[in-house]
Design a protein around this motif. Sequence first.
Motif, short mmCIF file in Angstrom:
data_model
loop_
_atom_site.label_atom_id
_atom_site.label_comp_id
_atom_site.label_asym_id
_atom_site.label_seq_id
_atom_site.Cartn_x
_atom_site.Cartn_y
_atom_site.Cartn_z
N HIS A 109 45.77 39.82 30.98
CA HIS A 109 46.71 38.72 30.69
C HIS A 109 46.13 37.81 29.59
N VAL A 110 44.88 37.44 29.76
CA VAL A 110 44.23 36.55 28.78
C VAL A 110 44.01 37.28 27.46
N ARG A 111 43.65 38.55 27.54
CA ARG A 111 43.36 39.30 26.32
C ARG A 111 44.59 39.37 25.41
N LYS A 112 45.75 39.51 26.05
CA LYS A 112 46.98 39.60 25.24
C LYS A 112 47.28 38.26 24.56
N ILE A 113 46.76 37.19 25.09
CA ILE A 113 46.96 35.88 24.45
C ILE A 113 45.91 35.64 23.37
N LEU A 114 44.67 35.98 23.68
CA LEU A 114 43.57 35.63 22.76
C LEU A 114 43.17 36.76 21.80
N ILE A 115 43.59 37.98 22.10
CA ILE A 115 43.34 39.18 21.27
C ILE A 115 41.86 39.59 21.22
N SER A 116 40.97 38.63 21.00
CA SER A 116 39.56 38.99 20.87
C SER A 116 38.92 39.22 22.24
N HIS A 117 38.11 40.28 22.34
CA HIS A 117 37.45 40.58 23.62
C HIS A 117 36.45 39.49 24.00
N ASP A 118 35.66 39.03 23.01
CA ASP A 118 34.62 38.04 23.31
C ASP A 118 35.22 36.72 23.80
N ASP A 119 36.28 36.27 23.13
CA ASP A 119 36.95 35.03 23.57
C ASP A 119 37.50 35.22 24.98
N THR A 120 38.10 36.39 25.21
CA THR A 120 38.69 36.67 26.53
C THR A 120 37.60 36.65 27.60
N ASP A 121 36.46 37.26 27.29
CA ASP A 121 35.35 37.31 28.24
C ASP A 121 34.95 35.89 28.67
N ASP A 122 34.81 35.00 27.69
CA ASP A 122 34.45 33.60 28.00
C ASP A 122 35.49 32.95 28.90
N VAL A 123 36.75 33.12 28.51
CA VAL A 123 37.83 32.44 29.23
C VAL A 123 37.98 33.00 30.65
N VAL A 124 37.87 34.31 30.80
CA VAL A 124 38.03 34.91 32.13
C VAL A 124 36.97 34.35 33.09
N GLN A 125 35.75 34.20 32.60
CA GLN A 125 34.70 33.63 33.46
C GLN A 125 35.06 32.19 33.87
N GLU A 126 35.55 31.43 32.91
CA GLU A 126 35.96 30.05 33.20
C GLU A 126 37.10 30.02 34.22
N VAL A 127 38.03 30.96 34.06
CA VAL A 127 39.18 31.02 34.98
C VAL A 127 38.68 31.18 36.41
N PHE A 128 37.78 32.14 36.62
CA PHE A 128 37.34 32.41 38.00
C PHE A 128 36.46 31.27 38.54
N ILE A 129 35.74 30.60 37.65
CA ILE A 129 34.96 29.44 38.11
C ILE A 129 35.92 28.34 38.57
N LYS A 130 36.99 28.16 37.83
CA LYS A 130 38.01 27.16 38.23
C LYS A 130 38.67 27.57 39.55
N VAL A 131 38.93 28.88 39.67
CA VAL A 131 39.54 29.37 40.92
C VAL A 131 38.61 29.04 42.09
N TYR A 132 37.32 29.30 41.92
CA TYR A 132 36.34 29.04 42.98
C TYR A 132 36.35 27.56 43.37
#
Lengths: 188, 179
Positions: free
Chosen positions: B34-57
Amino acid sequence: MSIKQKMKNKDYDSNPLDNPQLKKHPFQVEAGYFNGLSERIMNAIDAEESDLKFNLHLKKSPFTVPDGYFDNLSSKIEAKLREEQKEVKFYQRPLSRWLAVAASLVLLITFYFNQSDQAASTDLLSSVSDETIISFLESENGLSDELLLNLGEIDSVLDAIYADETSIFVNIMDSNPELEYDFEYFDY
Amino acid sequence: MEDKEILQAFRVSSNKDFAFKNLVAEYQERVYWHVRKILISHDDTDDVVQEVFIKVYKNLDTFREASQLFTWIYRIATNEALNYLKKRQRRHSVSIDDVYHELENTLTHGEQIDGDEIQMKLQKALVKLPEKQRLVFNMRYFDDLKYDEMSEITGTSVGALKASYHLAVKKVEESLSVD
């Protein structure tokens, strides 16, 4: 009719489908039909390729991930989370807490004795841009996660772009619910 | 592990980490794509996905079970991804158009992208859409989400989402049919 022909027709009487005349169909095409056919087929293929409904190939994502990425993602997240939990926040440090209380008292006293200078202080604060204040608060974790989640920032930003694009459709659909059917046509 | 079990386990402090591990395992790929389709770049997506799950926690305790867990997580992921784009825009003091141009550039020259001509044409058409239309298109076309689920995620009415999707499809099909 010659005897020969009569004999031939007699043969067809026993097996009518052997008559070569029957192999000729009665249909016709316009002149030059076959000359443009391959081009028309190619156009139809192109049209179908750009048709989101039929070209399911388009549904496949062109994006890939490095090998084993998802195997390690979970442990990366956990490590980052542990790291964050280890960081003791500023206000949780005992000495810092006391320093903060002392600083607040100093500020209060200063404020009390400098009420006449209030206008000047307000001017000073107004010279700091909103952007700088937001950046500062973000960098200091001043905005709690809960608050950020509830900001509804996404809606306000997106809706602004969105309003221009969709307002006509929304109004029409709200006042004419039967139009729902037309939109369902686009339901893939 | 079912969502309900994850949530129950998360409330017991001794099971918290175990529950979270299961939650990440369950949702990491959906959130990533979902995030990758918004940000296109894998590295940016990787950063954001980690932040997402930290926020979820950090916020799972506050999750009210009025909505589905996955729509709540999608909402956080959407917010984080869009905020990431906005922060980038603010940091570099550029216009939002420049950010989209950057996304298009990543599509052409970025790593971890391997699509054929028509798939790339579709992605290029998508980055030209207004943000919300792109979001709606991705969720409907690629993720097959229902309109009421999308409504929970974006906080937008179903009618508006349908209109938005209709507009997006029209624009995308137009772009695809141009050589």
